[in-house]
Write a protein that holds these residues in place. Sequence first.
Motif, short mmCIF file in Angstrom:
data_model
loop_
_atom_site.label_atom_id
_atom_site.label_comp_id
_atom_site.label_asym_id
_atom_site.label_seq_id
_atom_site.Cartn_x
_atom_site.Cartn_y
_atom_site.Cartn_z
N HIS A 89 13.86 7.32 -12.07
CA HIS A 89 12.86 6.73 -12.78
C HIS A 89 12.26 5.66 -12.15
O HIS A 89 13.08 4.86 -11.59
CB HIS A 89 13.25 6.47 -14.15
N LEU A 90 10.94 4.67 -12.67
CA LEU A 90 11.03 3.75 -12.24
C LEU A 90 12.22 2.50 -12.02
O LEU A 90 12.26 1.98 -10.42
CB LEU A 90 9.45 3.01 -12.51
N ALA B 112 0.59 -1.91 0.11
CA ALA B 112 -0.32 -0.22 -0.15
C ALA B 112 0.48 1.19 0.17
O ALA B 112 0.34 2.18 -0.70
CB ALA B 112 -0.74 0.65 1.03
N SER B 113 1.77 1.41 0.73
CA SER B 113 2.95 2.32 0.66
C SER B 113 3.62 2.84 -0.63
O SER B 113 3.74 3.86 -1.07
CB SER B 113 4.12 2.06 2.09
N ALA B 114 4.02 1.54 -1.64
CA ALA B 114 4.89 1.37 -2.73
C ALA B 114 3.71 2.10 -3.64
O ALA B 114 4.63 2.87 -4.28
CB ALA B 114 4.79 0.23 -2.86
N GLY C 258 4.23 10.63 -19.03
CA GLY C 258 4.32 9.60 -19.22
C GLY C 258 4.99 8.62 -18.56
O GLY C 258 4.65 7.48 -18.57
N ASP C 259 6.24 9.22 -18.26
CA ASP C 259 7.11 8.14 -17.18
C ASP C 259 6.32 8.04 -15.84
O ASP C 259 5.64 8.71 -15.42
CB ASP C 259 8.34 9.75 -17.16
N VAL C 260 6.37 7.14 -15.53
CA VAL C 260 5.98 6.35 -13.96
C VAL C 260 7.21 5.86 -13.26
O VAL C 260 8.91 5.59 -13.75
CB VAL C 260 5.90 5.06 -14.46
N SER D 43 4.05 5.68 -3.36
CA SER D 43 4.63 6.33 -4.32
C SER D 43 5.20 6.02 -5.45
O SER D 43 5.61 7.08 -5.91
CB SER D 43 6.35 6.04 -3.47
N VAL D 44 4.19 5.59 -6.27
CA VAL D 44 4.06 5.08 -7.62
C VAL D 44 3.46 6.08 -8.89
O VAL D 44 2.32 6.60 -8.15
CB VAL D 44 4.31 3.91 -7.93
#
Length: 531
Positions: free
Chosen positions: A494-495, A444-446, A480-482, A449-450
């Motif tokens: 960056h992811l 849930a925390s992650a 558009g970047d994740v 953050s995304v």
Amino acid sequence: MREREAVTRKMKWRLVACALLALMILAGPAGGTGLQDATPGSADDQVAVEGADGEVRAGTYSLKLAGVDTSAWPSLRLDFSVLNRADEPINTLRESDISVTHDGTPVSTQLVLKRGGPASVFLVLDGSLSMMNRGTGISKLGAARGALLTFVEKMGPKDRAGFAVFSDGLRVLVPVTSDRNVLIDSISTFVPEPGSGQNTRLYDSVEQAVQEAKRGGVQNVVLMSDGWEDTAESRALQKEPLKWAEYKTAREKAVADVSRRLGVRVFTIALGDRAGTGLSFVDYEALDRISKGTDGGTCNYIDLPELKRRSGGDLDAYRRLFLAALSDVFSSIGQSVRYDYSLNLLLGETAVRDEKEHLINLEFTIANERLPAVVTYTWKGAAEGDVPTVTSRRALAGVLISTPAPEATRPRLVAVFLGIFVVLAVMGAVPAVGRRLLARSGEASARKSVVTVSPRSKYVGTECPNERDGLGGGFLIKPGDVIVVCEKCGAQHHLGCWHLNRDTCWNRACEHETRLPVELLRDSGLEETQS
């Protein structure tokens, strides 16, 4: 990673602590035998210690030390009484219920129950003129005479008693005898002598009574008085309170020394008003200290103003209340002198003449109660017949022992084992449950953050810590970047860069960890890089 491990350890220890607490709660009331402290909230459970030498009660029973005799040294005899809460004597104590050590070494004992044996008492009556004074509305001498006659009439054929009066000094009217008729005649006909009632030598008379009792083979003195130490010397000292207090303390200590040395205890009865003045005043405090400082007696207070108030002004009712109160006191004293145990301690070679203080520890177990006591002595001198001096003898605070009935033991043990089984099962499930809870919490925390960067996002054109300016603008964050935003320092990544660094912030001053969910990695084509 380190933070996750720390959280895991904390959760495990908390769950283990909860499990242990549950085990203690389940096992505590179901256990077999253990000590239970007396609680202030319950009168029945309180432990009361009274008197200089002590009467200790733990719940239902009381232990009262009466006297210590060293005349048959190296054997020592301890006389004591055991009473229930109603002050009724207990005669079921066994030798196996008593444990004794001498300087830490167990010693042999012999217990003798003296119930049914002859009682012995030396009766001493205040013969001063104040006993005949009718300022209170009644004759204290008349009521005392009636109580003494009732006491003597109840004597058994082998009981022994003596009778004396005191004012200027002690006057023995009947030496110790088993002849009740002689005692009854003397008590019935005694009248104070006018010439001898000007002074009341209380302390001298008590000492003389103790010595007379010892000569007659009697271990108990019962002294009844309505006054105080009243002599020319005491009247002069009373003008200087400090000297008067020192005088009384010294005289009371002298009485205690004689009593302990001769093994005679003193019961006193105070008649009058402890807060009064003149002829109505009775020095209850002095009589109380005399009894408690001697070889194990007690002081009983007959509060005449209270009896007068209860009578409502009816003189006949006042007399009846006074006589009834005295009769109750003598009945209680009669039980104390009749229902005693004697415990012989066979010290043998453990007794050493070295002039040091030695300690005897005793422990009496009565039903579910444990009553301890101690005796200390020193053995000095060089002569063959020298015997030790007892330096103290006192009861200690007792404890209640929680002992369940045999028929209740088995179901309680079953409850204990079931409780242990449940706790162990819970503890076995802790790691799996803990991991699952931690995984859900981390996922849930992650996800928070995304972020998917929108065209107007503040992150557009910003730099990922893993990229450098020298690499060119193509590596800056664009719509558009994740990206992953560090929860701790706020740095945007960056992811792929975040996951490349084992799901940890690239900022070396931060290095915060946020584990990315497997589903997110799979959707982003990064699952194969998961470590």
